[in-house]
Design a protein around this motif. Structure first.
Motif, PDB file in Angstrom:
ATOM      1  N   GLU A   7      -0.116 -19.875  18.087  1.00  0.00           N
ATOM      2  CA  GLU A   7       0.034 -21.607  18.118  1.00  0.00           C
ATOM      3  C   GLU A   7       0.413 -21.914  16.738  1.00  0.00           C
ATOM      4  OE1 GLU A   7      -0.273 -23.360  20.808  1.00  0.00           O
ATOM      5  OE2 GLU A   7      -1.251 -21.915  22.080  1.00  0.00           O
ATOM      6  N   PRO A   8       1.013 -23.153  16.554  1.00  0.00           N
ATOM      7  CA  PRO A   8       1.361 -23.704  15.231  1.00  0.00           C
ATOM      8  C   PRO A   8       0.213 -23.680  14.284  1.00  0.00           C
ATOM      9  CG  PRO A   8       2.490 -25.174  17.091  1.00  0.00           C
ATOM     10  CD  PRO A   8       1.643 -23.932  17.757  1.00  0.00           C
ATOM     11  N   ARG A   9      -0.835 -23.831  14.688  1.00  0.00           N
ATOM     12  CA  ARG A   9      -2.110 -23.993  13.841  1.00  0.00           C
ATOM     13  C   ARG A   9      -2.360 -22.485  13.355  1.00  0.00           C
ATOM     14  NH1 ARG A   9      -6.345 -22.035  17.239  1.00  0.00           N
ATOM     15  NH2 ARG A   9      -5.691 -22.287  19.509  1.00  0.00           N
ATOM     16  N   ASP A  10      -2.016 -21.402  13.778  1.00  0.00           N
ATOM     17  CA  ASP A  10      -2.266 -20.102  13.310  1.00  0.00           C
ATOM     18  C   ASP A  10      -1.031 -19.696  12.162  1.00  0.00           C
ATOM     19  OD1 ASP A  10      -4.087 -19.447  15.257  1.00  0.00           O
ATOM     20  OD2 ASP A  10      -2.733 -19.233  16.755  1.00  0.00           O
ATOM     21  N   PRO A  12      -0.294 -20.994   9.101  1.00  0.00           N
ATOM     22  CA  PRO A  12      -1.018 -20.710   7.754  1.00  0.00           C
ATOM     23  C   PRO A  12      -1.839 -19.100   7.591  1.00  0.00           C
ATOM     24  CG  PRO A  12      -1.496 -22.774   8.486  1.00  0.00           C
ATOM     25  CD  PRO A  12      -0.938 -22.203   9.723  1.00  0.00           C
ATOM     26  N   LEU A  40       6.838 -21.392   9.422  1.00  0.00           N
ATOM     27  CA  LEU A  40       6.893 -22.304  10.442  1.00  0.00           C
ATOM     28  C   LEU A  40       8.254 -22.233  11.178  1.00  0.00           C
ATOM     29  CD1 LEU A  40       5.346 -25.640   9.619  1.00  0.00           C
ATOM     30  CD2 LEU A  40       4.660 -23.991  11.625  1.00  0.00           C
ATOM     31  N   TYR A  43       8.403 -19.025  13.088  1.00  0.00           N
ATOM     32  CA  TYR A  43       7.536 -19.168  14.305  1.00  0.00           C
ATOM     33  C   TYR A  43       8.404 -20.032  15.255  1.00  0.00           C
ATOM     34  CZ  TYR A  43       4.150 -21.006  17.374  1.00  0.00           C
ATOM     35  OH  TYR A  43       3.412 -21.380  18.523  1.00  0.00           O
ATOM     36  N   GLU A  44       8.842 -20.971  14.849  1.00  0.00           N
ATOM     37  CA  GLU A  44       9.519 -22.029  15.893  1.00  0.00           C
ATOM     38  C   GLU A  44      10.771 -21.349  16.595  1.00  0.00           C
ATOM     39  OE1 GLU A  44       9.906 -25.402  13.526  1.00  0.00           O
ATOM     40  OE2 GLU A  44       7.755 -26.236  13.843  1.00  0.00           O
ATOM     41  N   ASP A  61     -12.075 -17.373  16.449  1.00  0.00           N
ATOM     42  CA  ASP A  61     -10.844 -17.539  16.529  1.00  0.00           C
ATOM     43  C   ASP A  61     -10.014 -17.562  15.171  1.00  0.00           C
ATOM     44  OD1 ASP A  61      -8.828 -18.472  18.573  1.00  0.00           O
ATOM     45  OD2 ASP A  61      -8.419 -20.260  17.456  1.00  0.00           O
TER      46      ASP A  61
END
Ligand SMILES: CC(C)(COP(=O)(O)OP(=O)(O)OC[C@H]1O[C@@H](n2cnc3c(N)ncnc32)[C@H](O)[C@@H]1OP(=O)(O)O)[C@@H](O)C(=O)NCCC(=O)NCCS
Length: 171
Positions: A7-10, A12, A40, A43-44, A61
């Motif tokens: 997910e985007p939160r991963d 970093p 980012l 990833y995107e 997590d």
């Protein structure tokens, strides 16, 4: 340990894993650490193309490793071949995480009807070569002294696996 889509939160944590490898290893043949914006975008871009970005996480997590694949080479003749990469936290290596990530990538590649997965590895990276051989990849070629980092020459080793027999496309 669980393998799931990143997910985007991963991102970093993925960045931290990648930059540690840049600083300390020959897994990535560069000394340039990435910024969060660059990771980012990577990833995107992968998600937009429908390509997998996986993370292995513990029961809190926390990210223990990540893996992904993308195009091997840009011309359309290579479209059924992908190049993958796998990175595991040094403190968590040799516990089956790299294997689990790579096995999941192989399942996804089969599901996407890809034909071949290729890994491109430093010839002195015995851990990665052993992992791939264990999962049925063959060492398909070695380019002596094709790169340099940390004041030494690096051999480029290709590992490859035909994932499933198939007829070549008509065009
Ligand atoms: C290569 C890497 C992903 C392996 O991940 P890992 O989680 O430590 O590997 P696993 O525990 O799943 O190992 C699976 C098998 O690979 C082989 N293997 C893994 N590490 C090994 C090592 N250091 N020496 C010899 N064999 C090794 C073994 O056959 C192992 O099975 P076993 O433990 O039952 O003997 C990890 O070392 C890593 O992240 N290295 C830095 C980044 C990198 O080099 N990535 C690959 C670039 S393509």
């Amino acid at each position: 340990m669980l393998i799931r889509n990143a997910e985007p939160r991963d991102v970093p944590a993925i960045l931290e894993r990648y930059n540690q490898a840049v600083r300390e290893t020959t897994a990535a043949w560069t000394n340039q650490e990435e910024t969060l914006d660059q990771r980012l975008s990577w990833y995107e871009g992968r998600v937009k193309e429908g390509l997998p970005v996986l993370v292995a996480v513990d029961h809190h997590d926390a990210v223990l490793g990540f893996a992904s694949f993308g195009p091997f080479r840009p011309r359309e003749g290579y479209r059924l071949t992908a190049e993958h990469s796998v990175y595991v936290d040094p403190a968590m290596q040799r516990r089956g995480i790299g294997r689990a990530l790579l096995e999941r990538l192989m399942e996804i590649a089969v599901g996407k009807s890809l034909h071949v997965l290729v890994g491109v590895i430093d010839g002195s990276n015995t851990a990665s070569i052993a992992l791939h051989e264990k999962l049925g990849f063959d060492v398909a070629g070695r380019l002596p002294e094709a790169g340099t980092k940390f004041g030494r020459w690096l051999d480029l080793v290709f590992v490859a696996k035909v994932l499933q027999p198939m007829q070549p496309p008509d065009a």
